[in-house]
Design a protein around this motif. Structure first.
Motif, PDB file in Angstrom:
ATOM      1  N   PHE A   3     -29.249 -19.909 -53.191  1.00  0.00           N
ATOM      2  CA  PHE A   3     -30.345 -18.448 -53.898  1.00  0.00           C
ATOM      3  C   PHE A   3     -30.179 -17.529 -53.135  1.00  0.00           C
ATOM      4  N   GLU A 210     -40.083 -14.338 -50.068  1.00  0.00           N
ATOM      5  CA  GLU A 210     -38.868 -15.231 -50.756  1.00  0.00           C
ATOM      6  C   GLU A 210     -37.952 -14.148 -51.750  1.00  0.00           C
ATOM      7  N   ARG A 271     -37.933 -18.971 -56.497  1.00  0.00           N
ATOM      8  CA  ARG A 271     -37.182 -19.991 -55.357  1.00  0.00           C
ATOM      9  C   ARG A 271     -38.766 -21.591 -55.684  1.00  0.00           C
ATOM     10  N   ILE A 309     -31.071 -26.014 -53.270  1.00  0.00           N
ATOM     11  CA  ILE A 309     -32.436 -25.738 -52.873  1.00  0.00           C
ATOM     12  C   ILE A 309     -32.563 -26.892 -51.006  1.00  0.00           C
TER      13      ILE A 309
END
Length: 559
Positions: A3, A210, A271, A309
């Motif tokens: 990400f 994030e 996220r 992830i």
């Protein structure tokens, strides 16, 4: 693809993130206010027993006749070295020309600092004086409950929902506190305020991290600390203006309603949406980030792509090994001492004389140079040496307060305050260092869990602080004034010296596995890492990327 790679592509800290970051930093102001609110609302003014039958009795002497009545009705303190002019808990009772001392049930209070505090409203003095410390301890336990409870809730229902639910609870409980007159209701509501204010802050902090790209996260970790200090400045300023606990409570509580409207202002964490399999929603948010940052994107960035992830490991695996257990205990002790000193010195400063509000204001302002200075020196002299130095200097300053308190007169009061403020600067600076140092010492596989555990452990220091700050109430004379600062100072020096048993992390390859953590600090570990570096294509400073990641994790656990 990770990400973070997507964030690099759409802009690591563009206009979208800067605007969002500023919005998410605002709750830190209220956290600063509430973490010190009970220092004001539970402040115990100077007091003595009310003269029976004298309805117009006041703490200040009104006339010569009033002075004679006080001298006839209120005994001198039992301790000749007491700093108080009168006994605070007893009356002289005359019966058949024989005088005796009896406990009183009504008091008059000095109103030069506060017109009224909750402690003076419900008479939390004498036999009930320890209840003020109980209330502060329960509040900090509420903060701990909020860290754990709302932090876990944010992982289940999302950061945005957890934040708004906490905001509704915070406003409801905080406003209600201003209208209660029962001690137990007051304590329960403040427990909820403590939990809710961190229920707002934790998701806000996580969201702010994030959305920011990996190379910018350390930079964003510093300003949010300043917002906390802004809250302390606001509390001192408003307190000096209103001088009444109810108005002060409302002045902090009512603006919190703004956070309820965050539901329409802030987005959910992409996220978190990814972890829940809600790819379309995450895609929509990322596309909006790119648009606001002026980045042109063709096609999808999330939908149809394979996004990694990362998953964490369990923290208790670390403590099966003696080396890591000892290291963890030293770090935990430092977290407890730093929190205890940080809050305890602020609680005790009102007992040292001088202008209460000015002292609180200065204690708030000194945090700015303390935190900025620690960040500037962090990469120059190293984590271990810097942390030991600031803990030792701050602790030594607090220990030195015993001399002007015991042997000095009123003209040395300012020296006592200066030494106390140096001690507060030390704990404020240490907070910034210990977050980063802890994150870098723990292996990557347990780093997030270690930071969360350390942050929770620090709450026990906050819970202990009010009891240590009030030890002077149970020790007579001038030594009672110095005792809390001596305890804070001695603990700080001890914690700082113990840090010398920890390895340095500056410019070193950080541990990734638990075995790396065991070997970290040994020549064997450095040689192994050097061999790995020589076999791979790595930037000139191989530790920098992992230290960036460690600091990123540290930023999540502030306060």
């Amino acid at each position: 693809m990770k990400f973070d790679d997507i964030l690099v592509r759409v802009g690591e800290f563009g206009f979208y993130q800067k605007r969002l970051y500023l919005i998410l930093c605002i709750p830190a102001i209220n956290v600063g206010c509430y973490m010190m609110m009970l220092v004001y609302t539970m402040h115990t003014p100077d007091h003595r027993c009310k003269i029976p039958g004298y309805d117009n009795d006041t703490f200040l002497e009104q006339s010569d006749y009033h002075r004679q009545l006080i001298n006839m009705s209120i005994p001198d303190p039992d301790d000749p070295d007491s700093i108080y002019k009168y006994d605070r808990c007893h009356l002289i009772q005359y019966k058949s020309n024989v005088s005796s001392q009896v406990k009183c049930t009504e008091w008059v209070y000095d109103k030069s600092v506060f017109q009224e505090t909750f402690a003076s409203k419900v008479n939390l003095v004498c036999d009930d004086s320890l209840k003020t410390s109980h209330a502060q301890m329960i509040f900090y336990f509420g903060v701990l409950a909020g860290d754990v409870g709302f932090g876990s809730l944010a992982d289940v229902i999302g950061r945005k929902k957890a934040l708004v639910i906490s905001a509704v609870l915070q406003v409801s409980a905080a406003v209600s506190v201003a209208f209660v007159s029962n001690y137990y209701v007051f304590v329960v509501l403040n427990f909820l305020v403590g939990a809710a204010c961190h229920g707002v802050f934790v998701p806000a902090t996580v969201l702010s991290v994030e959305f920011v790209g990996p190379s910018k996260r350390v930079m964003t970790g510093i300003p949010i600390h300043m917002f906390f200090a802004v809250g302390l400045v606001y509390l001192a300023g408003v307190g000096a203006l209103v001088r009444h606990w109810q108005y002060l409570q409302l002045a902090v509580a009512v603006p919190c309603i703004v956070y309820v409207f965050y539901w329409w202002i802030i987005p959910e964490s992409p996220r978190w949406l990814l972890s829940q399999g809600r790819l379309e929603e995450a895609e929509e948010i990322i596309q909006e980030v790119a648009k606001k940052n002026g980045v042109k994107v063709t096609g999808n960035l999330i939908v149809g792509e394979k996004i990694e992830i990362p998953k964490g490991e369990r923290i208790w695996h670390v403590y099966k090994h003696k080396v890591l257990l000892v290291r963890g205990m030293i770090l935990f002790f430092n977290w407890i001492v730093i929190a205890m000193d940080y809050y305890g010195v602020t609680m005790h400063i009102g007992n040292l004389g001088g202008n209460f509000y000015l002292n609180q204001f200065i204690l708030a302002v000194v945090e700015f140079p303390a935190k900025i200075g620690s960040m500037l020196l962090l990469n120059r002299i190293g984590r271990q040496k810097l942390h030991c130095l600031i803990m030792f200097i701050g602790g030594a300053a607090l220990l030195c307060t015993i001399f002007p308190v015991l042997y000095g007169k009123e003209e040395l009061q300012s020296l006592t305050l200066v030494l106390s403020m140096i001690g507060k600067m030390g704990s404020a600076a240490a907070f910034g260092v210990i977050y980063i140092y802890t994150a870098e010492l723990y292996p990557t596989v347990v780093r997030n869990g270690a930071m969360g555990t350390s942050s929770c452990i620090a709450r026990f220091g906050g819970m202990a602080a009010p009891y240590i700050a009030s030890t002077g109430d149970f020790v007579s004379g001038k030594f009672g004034l110095a005792l809390p600062l001596v305890i804070f100072g001695g603990s700080s020096v001890t914690a700082g010296l113990l840090t010398l048993m920890l390895p340095e992390t500056l410019n070193r390859k950080l541990p990734e596995t638990i075995q790396d953590g065991i070997d970290f600090g040994k020549k064997k570990f450095d040689l192994v890492m050097m061999k790995k570096v020589s076999k791979t294509s790595i930037p000139e400073n191989p530790a920098s990327s992992e230290q960036e990641e460690a600091k990123e994790n540290a930023a999540r656990q502030r306060f």
